[in-house]
Design an enzyme around this catalytic site. Structure first.
Site, PDB file in Angstrom:
ATOM      1  CE  LYS A  72     -57.391  54.694 -68.758  1.00 41.22           C
ATOM      2  NZ  LYS A  72     -58.405  55.449 -69.884  1.00 41.22           N
ATOM      3  CB  SER A 148     -57.222  53.718 -72.978  1.00 38.94           C
ATOM      4  OG  SER A 148     -57.916  54.995 -72.405  1.00 38.94           O
ATOM      5  CB  SER A 172     -60.666  55.832 -73.107  1.00 39.44           C
ATOM      6  OG  SER A 172     -59.860  55.903 -74.160  1.00 39.44           O
TER       7      SER A 172
END
Length: 472
Positions: A72, A148, A172
């Protein structure tokens, strides 16, 4: 090769180890699938294929030797590569050293060929940003992939990689796992490294791990990457025989508390409640005891305290980046909601942060007392099936509506972050329109092994490996 991409990372590592495929061949297959799907789904924030291709010709070791991987683009620096943090404010920012966790991924044999999309600073439970655009759910591109870690979840759900790095400060990992039909576990506070320049995120709320297709991949990856790093203030209890070993043993007869209502009182969609009730019946059929119960908690005070702590960190991150750039203002380089958080962080007194920290210690004690009579707290992940894109992005026309929309969509997941407890999203439900619905199971602090044992039992009883989004 397409069939191998659809298998989990453990199977891919075995195929490499037995010579059925080379690391380079599997990497090129993953890259090709990413190239085919990224234009329509938008999950890649940074292309690192050249770095991965060079590494694919070197010797690999570890449990996932040669398996393609994605990380990420949030608090995951790789030396010499851009670290965008989902923000235009970080355009041009290049890391000078690796994240501690990235080095552990390399030691586990994973070959990273890209970074995945995230909203700015991971501040919302969808993956939409001015920096990267809209990341689309592979089950229905008009809908959110969660956040996220939405880019990570899309890549795994779409069959590009078998698992991908994710992080979770308020849901997330679990939120995108729920939205995209995957397994996602947030570890206990203190379980995972956050370095090189910090040992925790958001005062311990935020943890790193992954979204995966299989339970065994998540467990094996946690075995390979958990543990203290230099300077850690604390660490989670050791896992005994290990997390993967826990997937091979039955969890025993568990006492499960069923939470059908959000502590904030927002309504829960009938499709979500139907999925939750079906999960409860499944657990009862496996011999567990399920009763409706939930801890009594001060929801409004917790919400205010949560915002105060996150806002303080946002204000600090923005101020630090501006100092690096020699600027006084972020201007339009940060989004409206980020501006709001930075303003709150800059105007909240230090005593309020201390009070927020104290409140969450009290909440953790209350939850620990409640969990002394229950092994698992079962709830939805989201209060609604995956919503349409554009409803909770970070540059809304009305901030007040944005706040209400977020609270109405995701009222369940933050409790695990606020208490430090481990929690997982299980891909057990489907809405009437065919969108995935995840069910959350939260355990006692330090008891990921019990969660993995239960997850493996559920995966065997109600397997989800064959479920795929409608993609070529």
């Amino acid at each position: 090769m397409t069939d191998l991409l659809q298998q989990d990372a453990t199977a891919q590592a075995e195929a490499i180890a037995t010579g059925k495929v080379s690391p380079s061949e599997l990497l090129e297959a993953a890259v090709a699938r990413a190239d085919a799907l990224n234009p329509s789904l938008n999950f890649i924030a940074q292309d690192l294929r050249d770095m991965a291709r060079a590494r694919a010709h070197l010797p690999f070791s570890g449990p996932f030797a040669g398996v393609p991987f994605l990380v990420k683009d949030l608090h995951m620096p790789i030396a010499g590569q851009r670290s965008g943090e989902g923000s235009r404010l970080f355009d041009g920012h290049v890391a000078t050293e690796n994240a501690v966790l990235y080095d552990r991924y390399c030691a586990a044999g994973l070959n990273t060929f890209g970074k995945t999309t995230t909203p700015e600073f991971g501040l919302t439970v969808t993956t939409e940003s001015k920096a990267y655009g809209l990341t689309r759910n592979p089950w229905n591109p008009a809908h959110s992939s969660g956040g996220s870690s939405g880019g990570a979840a899309v890549a795994v759900s779409a069959g590009v990689v078998a698992m991908a790095h994710a992080s979770d400060g308020g849901g997330s990992i679990r939120c995108p796992a729920s939205a995209c039909g995957l397994f996602g576990l947030k570890p206990s506070r203190g379980r995972m490294p956050a370095g090189p320049h910090a040992t925790e995120g958001w005062m311990g709320f935020s943890l790193n791990h992954a979204v995966t297709r299989s339970v065994r991949d998540s467990a094996a990856l946690l075995d390979a990457t958990h543990g203290m790093e230099p300077g850690s203030r604390y660490t989670a209890p050791p896992p005994g025989a290990g997390f993967l070993a826990a997937t091979r043993s039955a969890p025993g007869r568990l006492r499960i508390a069923l939470q059908r209502e959000a502590i904030t009182g927002v309504p829960v969609h009938p499709d979500v409640l139907a999925a939750l009730d079906a999960a409860a019946r499944l657990l009862e059929s496996l011999g567990h005891t399920v009763e409706e119960a939930a801890p009594a908690l001060p929801a409004e005070a917790m919400g205010e305290a949560f915002v105060a702590i996150i806002a303080a960190h946002v204000a600090h991150d923005v101020r630090t980046r501006l100092a690096e750039l020699g600027r006084d203002s972020a201007g339009e380089d940060i989004e409206l909601v980020t501006q709001m958080f930075a303003h709150i962080g800059n105007t909240t007194p230090a005593s309020a942060i201390a009070g927020a920290n104290q409140l969450f210690q009290q909440v953790a004690i209350t939850v620990s007392q409640f969990m002394s009579g229950h092994d698992i707290l079962l709830s939805p992940v989201f209060a609604q099936p995956p919503i349409e894109l554009g409803r909770i992005d970070l540059s809304p026309s009305d901030i007040e509506s944005w706040t209400g929309n977020v609270l109405g969509y995701s009222p369940f997941t933050a409790l695990a972050n606020q208490t430090g407890c481990p929690a997982m999203s299980l891909p057990l439900g489907t809405s009437r329109t065919g969108l995935p619905i995840g069910i959350m199971a939260m355990g006692r602090y330090g008891e990921e092994a019990l969660l993995f044992s239960l997850a493996a039992q559920i995966e065997q009883a109600a397997p989800w490996a064959g479920r795929r989004p409608p993609l070529p």
